[in-house]
Scaffold this motif. Structure first.
Motif, mmCIF file in Angstrom:
data_model
loop_
_atom_site.group_PDB
_atom_site.id
_atom_site.type_symbol
_atom_site.label_atom_id
_atom_site.label_comp_id
_atom_site.label_asym_id
_atom_site.label_seq_id
_atom_site.Cartn_x
_atom_site.Cartn_y
_atom_site.Cartn_z
ATOM 1 N N GLY A 21 -15.172 1.594 -2.742
ATOM 2 C CA GLY A 21 -13.881 2.264 -2.779
ATOM 3 C C GLY A 21 -13.256 2.442 -1.417
ATOM 4 N N ASP A 22 -14.014 2.173 -0.364
ATOM 5 C CA ASP A 22 -13.494 2.298 1.003
ATOM 6 C C ASP A 22 -13.075 0.952 1.586
ATOM 7 N N LYS A 53 -14.258 1.008 -8.195
ATOM 8 C CA LYS A 53 -13.193 2.010 -8.232
ATOM 9 C C LYS A 53 -12.596 2.214 -6.836
ATOM 10 N N ASP A 54 -11.260 2.208 -6.785
ATOM 11 C CA ASP A 54 -10.482 2.463 -5.560
ATOM 12 C C ASP A 54 -10.523 1.318 -4.559
ATOM 13 N N CYS A 55 -11.140 0.202 -4.887
ATOM 14 C CA CYS A 55 -11.124 -0.954 -3.987
ATOM 15 C C CYS A 55 -9.779 -1.666 -4.124
ATOM 16 N N LYS A 109 -9.370 2.696 4.933
ATOM 17 C CA LYS A 109 -10.036 1.584 4.240
ATOM 18 C C LYS A 109 -10.368 0.471 5.237
ATOM 19 N N CYS A 134 0.814 -1.208 0.000
ATOM 20 C CA CYS A 134 0.000 0.000 0.000
ATOM 21 C C CYS A 134 0.853 1.267 0.000
#
Length: 602
Positions: free
Chosen positions: A419-420, A441-443, A471, A100
């Motif tokens: 996404g979170d 998106k954003d996962c 997240k 990450c």
């Protein structure tokens, strides 16, 4: 000097070496704008360097050789120490953190800690992750003597740990001389970032608190020289690739795991936008490119690909693979129906066109960017995909109180994604079930395919959640894997993490069963929720439950995402021992065939 066996050399002559103060004195720097002698230490320099490169959490297990070093690291206000239950999990946590943040770090003690963490370091090496493994080493006075130290194998040669790390790190620094410490530490950390591989730094236990003039100023931030493509090689590679691809009727693109290390994920998607080709990912590249892109066609994994993906890729007359790793697992026992003469293979710094020319010193990012400017638009393969595509079916509706099926579980996990959230998939059937999840998106999404070490996901969940607290991590872990590394659930609770862990209890090593069954694949069943409750012990926020049917699962997910959204949630899911994905059944039989090949005639 004492001559007793086991005595210390307490009377050493003053050193006359350049830069070394006499014994007992302390060098100090008083110039304005520089650190005082109490701050100009090796330990502080290392701490500041870690913070500069993006590490704000270190994962550690204390031992007598690293205690002083830990004192200096935790004294850095921007650095948090995450104490782990064992070194293996500390290494896995640094792995998850690096995925990450771009770099991670762990701190362990000499040999007993180093050789325990080394399995995690090997995994990070195989996955091209920048990870700084810091080991507290022996006192400088013990090097070069015939003394035997504890935490060793009983020899006066202390190099065993170093020799073990040489094959799983790209740089090794044994810091047992304060004069060299600044250069060695900086070289190690900068090499870690440049090579995107783990490094090993051993620091003698009596050095962290020693001031030295080289540490007198705040470390100047690294300015790593960017690698550049050979311009002539880049032009030649692009020209050859354009000629090859522009004559193809139905070309496709496939992204591989080395897109990450090449920092070419955006360039890959931009190329797809420019040329109109459909694109897929290899299983270990899932999450690196957007799955909501209109030309994304799924995971290419040979016979166990997502629906209609393999048919389009393997029937193409040209395919561009960016950053692939073709091993026995990713090739489903070497059964991919691909031909070299149809392929362009793009590695981080090398391009190979079909069976023809190869071009070195060409960076993937540059190559993909330039290629997008020159290719003709061709969406024929995507149109073919759109014609044959049929949406995935849904699992059969469960009868009331019917024993829970794995496909029903993952239908509900799919609905949890946003996404979170981020998904961590453990080695095993979760590989295959999680591949079928459609990431919004954003996962985030991570799993360890090249090394495939069972138990990795517990530490990786800890590290990933610590790296990105905004997240919510959803981890899918099999019971067999969980038994390897379960202890660091404790560290998650201690650090107030709020991950959701689905413990899939099917009574054994399911992935091994499908490769080669035997009584060794059956494990002792645990009361997993009771174990986690015992670890919780009323301290911190943790909620556990056990589910056996869809109604209980639905209620558990509602609680975990509602009233218990700020808790670590542990959901034990009871399923039948033979309830596996169809992909695992197919993959297991093909890997079994590959493993069972007889020796070639001599």
């Amino acid at each position: 000097m004492a001559t007793n066996i086991g005595s210390l050399d307490t009377s050493k002559p003053p050193s006359n070496d350049i830069g070394c103060p006499p014994n007992g004195s302390v060098s100090s720097v008083t110039n304005s704008g520089v650190s005082s002698s109490s701050e100009a230490t090796l330990g502080r320099h290392l701490a500041r360097r870690l913070v500069q490169v993006g590490v704000t959490d270190i994962f550690s297990v204390p031992g007598d050789f690293n205690l002083t070093l830990l004192d200096h690291l935790i004294a850095e206000p921007q650095l948090t120490n995450i104490g782990c239950c064992n070194e293996l999990n500390a290494g896995y946590a640094a792995d998850g953190y690096a995925r990450c943040r771009g770099v991670g770090a762990c701190v362990v003690t000499f040999t007993v800690g180093g050789l325990s963490v080394i399995n995690a370091i090997a995994g990070a090496y195989s996955e091209n992750l920048p990870l700084v493994c810091i080991v507290g080493g022996p006192n400088t006075n013990d090097f070069g003597t015939n003394r035997i130290l504890h935490h060793t194998i009983g020899l006066s040669d202390f190099s065993q740990e170093l020799r073990c790390f040489q094959t799983v790190t790209c740089y090794q620094a044994v810091v047992n001389n304060i004069e060299d410490a600044h250069e060695m530490i900086d070289t190690a950390i900068s090499t870690c970032l440049k090579e995107s591989k783990p490094v090993y730094i051993s620091i003698s236990c009596n050095l962290p608190g020693i001031p030295h003039p080289t540490f007198s100023r705040e470390p100047v931030p690294f300015s790593l020289s960017p690698r550049l493509s050979n311009k002539l090689g880049l032009e030649a590679a692009v020209e050859a690739a354009v000629a090859f691809l522009n004559k193809a009727v139905k070309p496709v693109m496939v992204g591989g795991p080395k897109l990450r290390v090449a920092k070419a994920c955006d360039a890959f998607v931009e190329l797809a936008d420019a040329c109109g080709y459909p694109f897929a990912v290899m299983p270990s590249a899932k999450g690196l490119v957007p799955e909501y892109h209109p030309h994304f066609i799924g995971t290419f994994w040979g016979a166990v690909s997502t629906s209609f993906c393999a048919e389009i890729v393997e029937s193409a007359d040209a395919y561009l693979f960016a950053g692939p790793i073709f091993n026995d697992y990713s090739s489903v026992g070497y059964s991919l129906l691909l031909k070299k003469e149809k392929a362009i293979i793009v590695q981080p710094n090398r391009v190979v066109i079909s069976n023809g020319p190869a071009f070195g010193c060409v960076l993937m990012k540059d190559f993909l960017s330039e290629l997008g400017k020159r290719l003709k638009h061709n969406n024929t393969a995507y149109e073919n995909y759109a014609r044959i595509f049929v949406p995935d079916g849904k699992p059969l509706k469960a009868e009331p109180k019917e024993p829970l099926r794995v496909n029903v579980l993952f239908k509900h996990i799919q609905d949890m994604l946003s996404g979170d959230t981020a998904v961590i998939a453990e080695t095993g059937d979760s590989w295959f079930n999680c591949q079928k999840l459609k990431l919004p998106k954003d996962c985030g999404y991570e799993f360890q395919m090249q090394y495939g070490s069972i138990g990795w996901s517990v530490g990786a969940t800890l590290g990933y959640a610590q790296a990105v607290p905004k997240k919510r991590v959803i981890s899918c872990i099999g019971d067999g894997s969980f038994q390897v590394t379960a202890q660091d659930i404790s560290t998650m609770i201690r650090n107030e993490q709020k991950s959701i862990i689905f413990l899939i209890n099917n009574g054994g090593y399911t992935i091994e069963v499908e490769i080669h069954d035997g009584p060794y694949n059956v494990i002792k069943n645990w009361n997993y929720t009771a174990l986690v409750d015992a670890i919780h012990n009323g301290e911190g926020n943790c909620w556990t439950t056990k589910v056996t049917c869809e109604e209980e699962l639905t209620e558990a997910i509602e609680t975990a995402t509602g009233d218990k959204k700020d808790c670590l949630c542990f959901i034990e899911v009871i399923v039948h021992k033979d309830d596996t994905s169809k992909e695992l059944l197919e993959w297991g039989s093909r890997v079994c065939a590959a493993n069972s090949r007889p020796p070639n005639p001599q």
